[in-house]
Design a protein around this motif. Structure first.
Motif, mmCIF file in Angstrom:
data_model
loop_
_atom_site.group_PDB
_atom_site.id
_atom_site.type_symbol
_atom_site.label_atom_id
_atom_site.label_comp_id
_atom_site.label_asym_id
_atom_site.label_seq_id
_atom_site.Cartn_x
_atom_site.Cartn_y
_atom_site.Cartn_z
ATOM 1 N N ARG A 83 0.811 -1.221 0.000
ATOM 2 C CA ARG A 83 0.000 0.000 0.000
ATOM 3 C C ARG A 83 0.842 1.268 0.000
ATOM 4 O O ARG A 83 0.308 2.355 -0.212
ATOM 5 C CB ARG A 83 -0.934 0.006 1.207
ATOM 6 C CG ARG A 83 -1.954 -1.127 1.130
ATOM 7 C CD ARG A 83 -3.045 -0.958 2.120
ATOM 8 N NE ARG A 83 -3.884 0.167 1.704
ATOM 9 C CZ ARG A 83 -4.772 0.750 2.481
ATOM 10 N NH1 ARG A 83 -4.950 0.332 3.708
ATOM 11 N NH2 ARG A 83 -5.483 1.746 2.045
ATOM 12 N N CYS A 95 -7.856 -2.443 -6.277
ATOM 13 C CA CYS A 95 -8.685 -1.241 -6.139
ATOM 14 C C CYS A 95 -9.975 -1.586 -5.417
ATOM 15 O O CYS A 95 -10.475 -2.711 -5.504
ATOM 16 C CB CYS A 95 -9.023 -0.680 -7.519
ATOM 17 S SG CYS A 95 -7.568 -0.278 -8.497
ATOM 18 N N PHE A 96 -10.488 -0.610 -4.710
ATOM 19 C CA PHE A 96 -11.809 -0.723 -4.106
ATOM 20 C C PHE A 96 -12.741 0.086 -4.991
ATOM 21 O O PHE A 96 -12.597 1.304 -5.104
ATOM 22 C CB PHE A 96 -11.783 -0.186 -2.674
ATOM 23 C CG PHE A 96 -13.017 -0.508 -1.903
ATOM 24 C CD1 PHE A 96 -13.243 -1.804 -1.456
ATOM 25 C CD2 PHE A 96 -13.952 0.462 -1.620
ATOM 26 C CE1 PHE A 96 -14.384 -2.119 -0.734
ATOM 27 C CE2 PHE A 96 -15.086 0.167 -0.901
ATOM 28 C CZ PHE A 96 -15.309 -1.130 -0.452
ATOM 29 N N PHE A 101 -13.565 -5.146 -3.858
ATOM 30 C CA PHE A 101 -12.171 -5.146 -4.260
ATOM 31 C C PHE A 101 -12.049 -5.800 -5.627
ATOM 32 O O PHE A 101 -12.765 -6.741 -5.942
ATOM 33 C CB PHE A 101 -11.308 -5.931 -3.265
ATOM 34 C CG PHE A 101 -11.016 -5.197 -2.001
ATOM 35 C CD1 PHE A 101 -11.700 -5.504 -0.837
ATOM 36 C CD2 PHE A 101 -10.070 -4.192 -1.969
ATOM 37 C CE1 PHE A 101 -11.441 -4.833 0.336
ATOM 38 C CE2 PHE A 101 -9.789 -3.518 -0.799
ATOM 39 C CZ PHE A 101 -10.481 -3.830 0.357
ATOM 40 N N TRP A 136 -6.124 0.780 -3.703
ATOM 41 C CA TRP A 136 -5.830 0.256 -2.370
ATOM 42 C C TRP A 136 -4.370 -0.128 -2.212
ATOM 43 O O TRP A 136 -3.801 -0.002 -1.132
ATOM 44 C CB TRP A 136 -6.754 -0.923 -2.089
ATOM 45 C CG TRP A 136 -6.913 -1.211 -0.648
ATOM 46 C CD1 TRP A 136 -7.750 -0.592 0.234
ATOM 47 C CD2 TRP A 136 -6.192 -2.181 0.096
ATOM 48 N NE1 TRP A 136 -7.598 -1.124 1.477
ATOM 49 C CE2 TRP A 136 -6.646 -2.110 1.421
ATOM 50 C CE3 TRP A 136 -5.212 -3.105 -0.225
ATOM 51 C CZ2 TRP A 136 -6.151 -2.922 2.430
ATOM 52 C CZ3 TRP A 136 -4.719 -3.923 0.778
ATOM 53 C CH2 TRP A 136 -5.187 -3.830 2.084
#
Length: 146
Positions: A83, A95-96, A101, A136
């Motif tokens: 991260r 990625c969110f 996710f 993320w």
């Protein structure tokens, strides 16, 4: 163990590798003709030292699905995600997106951001202001079962 879950990925901290050390033979293993076994020199290899550069910001996640098979990420592979790394064009990122996710290749240019799957059966996702979107982390390694 700290976990984050969605349909696509389950993320967890790398506590399982703590103080692990496996035998490591510091020679190239031939994929062609075998070489003599007495050429091997055994050392200890710590996977957390090899795969985890930033302990506080690194997580693992299992891939679910086939959207990234062209990048070598198959269903059930284990991703190492950092991260602390800066997102950049062409990096593979977790990625969110809109409550889930996902793992995709980032495509970034002056016109915007896209999430590029590595399987033609899946659509490219254009990120808009209407999306709930966070990059993320960046995938640094993948661990596979054979």
């Amino acid at each position: 163990m700290k976990t984050y879950k969605s349909k696509a990925l389950t993320l967890f901290k790398p506590e399982i590798l703590k103080n692990s050390g496996a035998a490591f033979f510091d020679t190239g293993i031939s994929a062609g003709f075998p070489s003599p076994a007495d050429d091997f020199s055994e050392h200890r290899l710590s996977l957390d030292h090899t795969l985890v550069k930033n302990k506080e910001t690194t997580f693992f996640a299992r891939v679910s699905g086939q959207s990234m098979i062209g990048a070598g990420l198959n269903d059930n592979d284990l991703l190492v995600i950092d991260r602390s790394l800066e997102p950049a064009h062409n990096k593979i990122a977790v990625c969110f997106l809109d409550g889930e996710f996902t793992v995709k290749r980032l495509k970034v240019n002056a016109e915007g951001i896209w999430l590029q799957p590595e399987n033609t059966d899946y659509p490219i996702i254009k990120i808009t202001n209407q999306n709930d979107f966070v990059i993320w982390g960046i995938v640094t390694n993948v661990i596979k079962k054979v």
